[in-house]
Design an enzyme around this catalytic site. Sequence first.
Site, PDB file in Angstrom:
ATOM      1  N   GLY A 138     -60.370   9.048 110.869  1.00 25.09           N
ATOM      2  CA  GLY A 138     -60.812  10.083 111.616  1.00 25.09           C
ATOM      3  C   GLY A 138     -61.865   9.693 112.840  1.00 25.09           C
ATOM      4  CG  HIS A 190     -55.237  15.016 121.554  1.00 27.14           C
ATOM      5  ND1 HIS A 190     -54.999  13.783 120.969  1.00 27.14           N
ATOM      6  CD2 HIS A 190     -56.322  15.383 121.096  1.00 27.14           C
ATOM      7  CE1 HIS A 190     -56.011  13.347 120.080  1.00 27.14           C
ATOM      8  NE2 HIS A 190     -56.727  14.407 120.147  1.00 27.14           N
ATOM      9  CG  HIS A 219     -85.889  -7.235 116.069  1.00 26.28           C
ATOM     10  ND1 HIS A 219     -85.608  -7.051 117.542  1.00 26.28           N
ATOM     11  CD2 HIS A 219     -85.059  -8.110 115.958  1.00 26.28           C
ATOM     12  CE1 HIS A 219     -84.896  -7.967 118.039  1.00 26.28           C
ATOM     13  NE2 HIS A 219     -84.339  -8.532 116.955  1.00 26.28           N
ATOM     14  CG  HIS A 224     -55.318  16.420 116.467  1.00 28.72           C
ATOM     15  ND1 HIS A 224     -56.348  16.872 115.301  1.00 28.72           N
ATOM     16  CD2 HIS A 224     -56.285  16.328 117.269  1.00 28.72           C
ATOM     17  CE1 HIS A 224     -57.361  16.955 115.639  1.00 28.72           C
ATOM     18  NE2 HIS A 224     -57.561  16.707 116.975  1.00 28.72           N
ATOM     19  CD  GLU A 252     -75.223  -6.265 113.882  1.00 31.80           C
ATOM     20  OE1 GLU A 252     -74.414  -5.948 114.706  1.00 31.80           O
ATOM     21  OE2 GLU A 252     -75.748  -7.337 114.079  1.00 31.80           O
ATOM     22  CG  ASN A 254     -50.152   8.347 123.532  1.00 30.61           C
ATOM     23  OD1 ASN A 254     -51.101   8.200 124.266  1.00 30.61           O
ATOM     24  ND2 ASN A 254     -50.431   9.001 122.296  1.00 30.61           N
TER      25      ASN A 254
END
Lengths: 647, 647
Positions: B109, B251, B459, B20, B397, B177
């Site tokens: 990443g 990109h 749940h 990239h 979480e 950008n």
Amino acid sequence: MANAIRMLSADAVEAANSGHPGMPMGMADVAAVLFSRIMKYDAAAPDWPDRDRFVLSAGHGSMLLYSVLYLTGSPAMTLDQIRNFRQWGSLTPGHPEYGHTPGVETTTGPLGQGISTAVGMALAERMLNARFGDELVSHFTYVIAGDGCLMEGISQEAISLAGHLGLNRLVVLWDDNRITIDGDTELSTSEDTLARFEAAGWSVASVDGHDPDLVEAAIRNEQLTDKPSLIACRTVIGKGAPNKQGTHHVHGSPLGKDEIAALRQELGWTLPPFEVPAETLATWRAAGAAGADARKAWDARVEAHHKRDAFWRALGDDVDAGIDAAMAARAQFLADKPKLATRQSSQKVLEALIPACPSLLGGSADLTGSNGTLVKRHVPVSRDHYAGDYLHYGVREHGMAACMNGLAAHTGFIPYGGTFLVFSDYMRPAMRLSALMGLGVIYVLTHDSIGLGEDGPTHQPVEHLAALRAIPNLLVLRPADAVETAESWAVALAERSRPSVLVLTRQGLPQLTTRQDDGNLVARGGYVVRDADGNRAVTLIATGSELMLACQAADLLAADGIAAAVVSMPCRDLFQEQDAAYRKAVLGTAPRVVVEAAVVDGWEGIVGDSGAFVGMTGFGASAPAERLFTEFGITVQAIANKAKGLI
Amino acid sequence: MANAIRMLSADAVEAANSGHPGMPMGMADVAAVLFSRIMKYDAAAPDWPDRDRFVLSAGHGSMLLYSVLYLTGSPAMTLDQIRNFRQWGSLTPGHPEYGHTPGVETTTGPLGQGISTAVGMALAERMLNARFGDELVSHFTYVIAGDGCLMEGISQEAISLAGHLGLNRLVVLWDDNRITIDGDTELSTSEDTLARFEAAGWSVASVDGHDPDLVEAAIRNEQLTDKPSLIACRTVIGKGAPNKQGTHHVHGSPLGKDEIAALRQELGWTLPPFEVPAETLATWRAAGAAGADARKAWDARVEAHHKRDAFWRALGDDVDAGIDAAMAARAQFLADKPKLATRQSSQKVLEALIPACPSLLGGSADLTGSNGTLVKRHVPVSRDHYAGDYLHYGVREHGMAACMNGLAAHTGFIPYGGTFLVFSDYMRPAMRLSALMGLGVIYVLTHDSIGLGEDGPTHQPVEHLAALRAIPNLLVLRPADAVETAESWAVALAERSRPSVLVLTRQGLPQLTTRQDDGNLVARGGYVVRDADGNRAVTLIATGSELMLACQAADLLAADGIAAAVVSMPCRDLFQEQDAAYRKAVLGTAPRVVVEAAVVDGWEGIVGDSGAFVGMTGFGASAPAERLFTEFGITVQAIANKAKGLI
């Protein structure tokens, strides 16, 4: 009317000795306004397609919804069901469940899912409206959400998407009670929620959630804006319980005998549990039936409408032509024998599918080119063009998955959405709900192993196949070539009551399967792709890109005089659903080597005590794909060696 | 200096034919300012504890970081490593990997993880500062994040938490950008990002990202605010590539021969690939060494500081006293034989652990009372009190898990955080990074099966044990009683280079294990908890709450004269790491029945061809726990019947 919700909720939680009275009691006034003054629905016909949708995002407050369903006269929701709140076999489970209880639009409870699913519903409404017009499709989507829903990251993805798409028929009523389980919201958040929604392009308002007239006025006002709307309803959690209201103690536990008595006194409620004054019930029932005329008028309009048949086909998930198109693409692959990555094969299948199946709605979480989810004729959906058929979901995997659940639950669309397989982790809670709800959503997950190469271990799924296969009621399909890819699409289309995952490669693969007339074998989950020359000495079983290696290993073994059969198993779930005779015929009795560039978990039963596995035992690495397969020992030679070691 | 980053990045991507270039080229000016004018670091000592932290949240732009590490003179980052970008065995993988490349502060990443992990680092800095003072701890955390990072829901959780905690030493540089992979950002977002951050309590600024003086001034200005800061750096993606810059084509692909040549011309860069003008390199190297004096002065301050020893103990993850405390709690349990839910046992262990292990940092995603993560002496952390030791993470979480990664990667804290097991799905991407990075984060996941009862299938985890066990390098511990819970905590504390998951019940369990002097048997993963009376006819293997059922089934079988051994297997991962002789002795050769209230996936290898499994095959339901165990056939009688069927 609101007090009827309060008492039913408190009494049901008390009887179950378990549940959440705080939210229903706090939002009772808002719910009463919504269902008696605002919403378009006919309680007797919970499936009326043009009804307003209601999503209880704060699903723990399920008794609010069950109370309203009972009070408005939804046929299935009897008083016995309310009495049996949270009991085995009842229609009143702890959290609302789609497909289980008529009138429940989507399963909620895992926080943030409801509001995000509602975005999909509101989008479905605008898109169906663009296709079929105001006469057939014109309704609102209302959501009750709590602080927990708004703190979950998924809600930001959904909010941002809704603002971008200008979903002006979406109205979220935020239960602004300033309490979470741990205590006051100020323990964990300082956010200006209204400003956050405004930044995402929403219209916002704030209102006393216990003043019905103000709530009504706020909703009516927000119905007129050209943006999605958030109304902060300032409420007191557990309102009516004189000693516990306004505290987190009323959130998730029964009020207790004394406090319930105090509540009765506070509300002037003299009836025993589960009884509602006849006059109040009559008023509620009248509200529940108020939409009947509108529904009948709509029925007549549809019947007379020139798009009637197409409309019903869309709502009915008509996939026959799509399946035919996929199988036609398969025939072409058999003729052409293309060497393609399965993500490319998938794109070719889609080129054929999309024209045949107008309900199919494409999209990707900003990996359109990589996922191969876009075809030439696709037109992006935007706030200025709801008639499109492709969604740029942005880098919002979780929001995408929940949106797809909403699109599917609304009916009218069969959504598919792409990202990398490794990022299925980002949308797993919503994928689980696809499976739990039995929605035929299709996930297109590419870059499916170390075969993606240089991007390295952060992008290389090793545990994701196992993790997805572990989810009940979710089909994981990993085709090995173009033919299997076309068949996988046909399977996914046909499966309208469970979600499918198409797991596709980045790297090119040869065409391996040569069959013509034996139908869709992916639908059987696994099959012999190449029989042993003579009595089977060993069976090599592989999925996806590893089928090629297994076939080459069989060649190597044949050169040594060892007769190996090769089994392709694109869908272990479907294979396990076949009858025992078929499974036995495919698996044989010879020792087995299973090959998959992923962890073994879940394959051990097929490997068996005398078999072997060739795959991954840890994370991948960054290097060209060929090098990685060699370094991690997933090679033709390794497969052949393992096979020899077994016989 | 910025052009050196541009050329190294473009040339390395070109050589790898993968990668990239767009982000490193677009943010080169910002990075040059940051590393030459702003940051406190000594390139020769990438582990200096008081260095400023730099997190490349947009991890696909890894060449930006590798370029800077090389240019500033980080010892390990040679030119050969740059040349070997994305190749097997290099220090320059496709995305930055913590623990693999010196100078990489955290693995990035997967989008949104970096910025969220950085929140944990910035929090660690403030908390260590509160404990040890300005002389030892005083540094900033800088982040480069892209649109993708900010669109991910996790970033909202992290942003909201950072604003709430007032982390004023955190500065995020947004690569504004206006391009994502699919195309212009306007395809998928209309958000006012600055307003969104302001709503979360951040200070915001906007600047031309290609004007070094303006960038420097903006950062210096933001250093002075009492809030976390976002600086929108308006940039051109791929800046310098004359034909491709400003488009999504730059990109994620090499520029190509022609465009690289055009880039050289545009920048006036006459040297061949991987060569930097001597004068430019010298300037960079001087910047990289500029912090050496500050580092030496810091060394001297620490050496002379009265808290020196405690400081090094904190940074060194000293857990010995904690392990002793856990084992002391275990001894007490052996004496008391309490009947407790393991979440309660865990809380009791924590009461002993917290005083012994000051680096242990508790928290929960708004389920404090349910998870049992808080103890009496805990003091909440807030913007006004960084000296606390408990975090109310809110209903976040995913943000919690990433924050814990940052706390651990920073060093100085051993974080543990609680939620329900089923919601591990919400934080799975960050848990995967804990495992990939080898961080000793501890996840406390309660309500671990249908045993939670009435809350129902949304749940009730059924696939989560299998899904978590499938993640490499992650220990999943499911203790069966109080003694095993204490031992599990001792194991989790001792494991400082991989994360642990403690899987705990909601419901009460009897004390089953009676051993005294045989040490921590959870550390062996599995062991015989009750031997057969005579030759083993069958082995019953169970985890967690099902061990009780297995023991009762053994009683039932004994009454029929069948000698059953019972094996407890709280950690299958650790058991599989034991030597073959131990495993064989525990498992025996008799047929096996494995019992776990979850899906079978991953157990098949232990079940074997002649064994059986008693567990779940689909989602749960809403009802009291006892009823659910009966309805789903996980009963003493069912286990005994399966066992009889095998022998």
